[in-house]
Design a protein around this motif. Structure first.
Motif, short mmCIF file in Angstrom:
data_model
loop_
_atom_site.label_atom_id
_atom_site.label_comp_id
_atom_site.label_asym_id
_atom_site.label_seq_id
_atom_site.Cartn_x
_atom_site.Cartn_y
_atom_site.Cartn_z
N GLY A 98 0.79 -1.21 0.00
CA GLY A 98 0.00 0.00 0.00
C GLY A 98 0.83 1.27 0.00
N SER A 99 2.08 1.22 -0.46
CA SER A 99 2.92 2.41 -0.52
C SER A 99 2.35 3.41 -1.52
CB SER A 99 4.34 2.04 -0.92
OG SER A 99 4.92 1.24 0.08
N THR A 100 2.51 4.67 -1.21
CA THR A 100 1.98 5.74 -2.07
C THR A 100 2.91 5.98 -3.25
OG1 THR A 100 3.17 7.50 -0.94
CG2 THR A 100 1.00 6.88 -0.03
N ILE A 101 2.40 6.71 -4.21
CA ILE A 101 3.20 7.05 -5.38
C ILE A 101 4.40 7.91 -4.97
CG2 ILE A 101 1.86 9.10 -6.02
CD1 ILE A 101 2.24 8.16 -8.99
N ALA A 102 4.22 8.77 -3.97
CA ALA A 102 5.34 9.60 -3.50
C ALA A 102 6.44 8.74 -2.90
CB ALA A 102 4.84 10.62 -2.48
N GLU A 103 6.07 7.73 -2.13
CA GLU A 103 7.06 6.82 -1.53
C GLU A 103 7.80 6.04 -2.60
OE1 GLU A 103 4.84 5.91 2.73
OE2 GLU A 103 4.25 4.78 0.95
N VAL A 104 7.07 5.57 -3.60
CA VAL A 104 7.69 4.80 -4.67
C VAL A 104 8.58 5.70 -5.52
CG1 VAL A 104 7.26 3.37 -6.70
CG2 VAL A 104 5.89 3.07 -4.63
N ALA A 105 8.14 6.92 -5.76
CA ALA A 105 8.96 7.87 -6.51
C ALA A 105 10.28 8.11 -5.79
CB ALA A 105 8.20 9.19 -6.70
N GLU A 106 10.21 8.32 -4.49
CA GLU A 106 11.43 8.54 -3.72
C GLU A 106 12.34 7.32 -3.77
OE1 GLU A 106 12.86 9.48 0.84
OE2 GLU A 106 10.84 10.07 0.23
N ARG A 107 11.78 6.16 -3.62
CA ARG A 107 12.56 4.91 -3.60
C ARG A 107 13.23 4.65 -4.95
NH1 ARG A 107 11.67 -1.06 -2.58
NH2 ARG A 107 13.35 -1.88 -3.86
N THR A 108 12.50 4.89 -6.05
CA THR A 108 13.01 4.53 -7.37
C THR A 108 13.77 5.65 -8.07
OG1 THR A 108 10.96 5.20 -8.46
CG2 THR A 108 11.12 2.89 -7.73
N GLY A 109 13.60 6.87 -7.58
CA GLY A 109 14.23 8.00 -8.25
C GLY A 109 13.43 8.53 -9.43
N LEU A 110 12.26 7.98 -9.65
CA LEU A 110 11.39 8.46 -10.72
C LEU A 110 10.45 9.52 -10.15
CD1 LEU A 110 10.32 5.06 -12.33
CD2 LEU A 110 12.07 6.64 -13.16
N SER A 111 10.03 10.44 -10.98
CA SER A 111 9.03 11.40 -10.53
C SER A 111 7.66 10.73 -10.52
CB SER A 111 9.01 12.62 -11.46
OG SER A 111 8.46 12.26 -12.71
N LYS A 112 6.73 11.34 -9.81
CA LYS A 112 5.36 10.82 -9.80
C LYS A 112 4.77 10.84 -11.22
CE LYS A 112 4.23 13.54 -6.31
NZ LYS A 112 3.41 14.23 -5.30
N ASP A 113 5.07 11.90 -11.97
CA ASP A 113 4.59 11.98 -13.35
C ASP A 113 5.16 10.87 -14.21
OD1 ASP A 113 2.98 14.19 -12.88
OD2 ASP A 113 4.50 15.63 -13.51
N THR A 114 6.44 10.55 -14.00
CA THR A 114 7.05 9.47 -14.77
C THR A 114 6.42 8.13 -14.42
OG1 THR A 114 9.13 10.68 -14.98
CG2 THR A 114 9.23 8.28 -15.28
N LEU A 115 6.17 7.90 -13.14
CA LEU A 115 5.49 6.66 -12.75
C LEU A 115 4.12 6.55 -13.41
CD1 LEU A 115 6.47 6.49 -8.99
CD2 LEU A 115 6.97 4.73 -10.71
N ARG A 116 3.39 7.64 -13.42
CA ARG A 116 2.07 7.64 -14.06
C ARG A 116 2.21 7.35 -15.56
NH1 ARG A 116 1.58 12.59 -10.95
NH2 ARG A 116 0.47 12.13 -9.03
N TRP A 117 3.19 8.00 -16.21
CA TRP A 117 3.41 7.81 -17.64
C TRP A 117 3.83 6.37 -17.93
CZ3 TRP A 117 7.48 6.58 -20.94
CH2 TRP A 117 7.23 6.80 -22.30
N TYR A 118 4.76 5.83 -17.12
CA TYR A 118 5.18 4.44 -17.30
C TYR A 118 3.98 3.51 -17.24
CZ TYR A 118 10.33 4.85 -17.06
OH TYR A 118 11.66 5.09 -17.32
#
Length: 138
Positions: A5-25
């Protein structure tokens, strides 16, 4: 590990991707669709984050978007695609190794140029005059 249940912000921080990039991916099929909580927010479990980590590595090492999408699509098809996934990864590994060899040669040329200038400076010689005389590495 990222908790379920990690948030997009947590995953962005962990992976180095922006939230927008995660959404685009996700929209482009570079990562599997992720679950949504009751409010409609993306929630990432450890399996999703592991795939994202791998996709980041594949893209960072130059795997084309099309191949990355194909790989992710194959993961949804299960064990029947293991052979195809293996072949795709082996081909990519071979390209990465070839690129590393090229980079090693490039690094050697740079280090040689650094040594050249260190020598000129230590001798108090004019770098420009040396390069004009053709003694430079380029």
């Amino acid at each position: 590990m990222v908790s379920p249940g990690s948030t997009i912000a947590e995953v962005a921080e962990r992976t180095g991707l922006s939230k927008d990039t995660l959404r685009w991916y996700e929209a482009e099929g570079l990562i599997p669709s992720v679950r949504r909580d009751a409010s409609g927010y993306r929630t990432y479990d450890d399996a999703a984050v592991r795939i994202i980590d791998l996709v980041v590595r594949l893209r960072r090492t130059g795997m084309p978007v099309r191949e990355t999408k194909d790989f992710v699509a194959m993961t949804r098809e299960g064990a029947a695609t293991h052979g195809r996934r293996l072949a795709l990864l082996q081909e990519h590994r071979d390209r990465v190794r070839a690129h590393l060899e090229q980079l090693e040669g490039d690094l050697h040329a740079i280090e040689s140029k650094i040594d050249h200038y260190v020598g000129l400076i230590a001798e108090g010689r004019d770098c420009a005059a040396s390069e004009v005389s053709g003694r430079s590495l380029g």
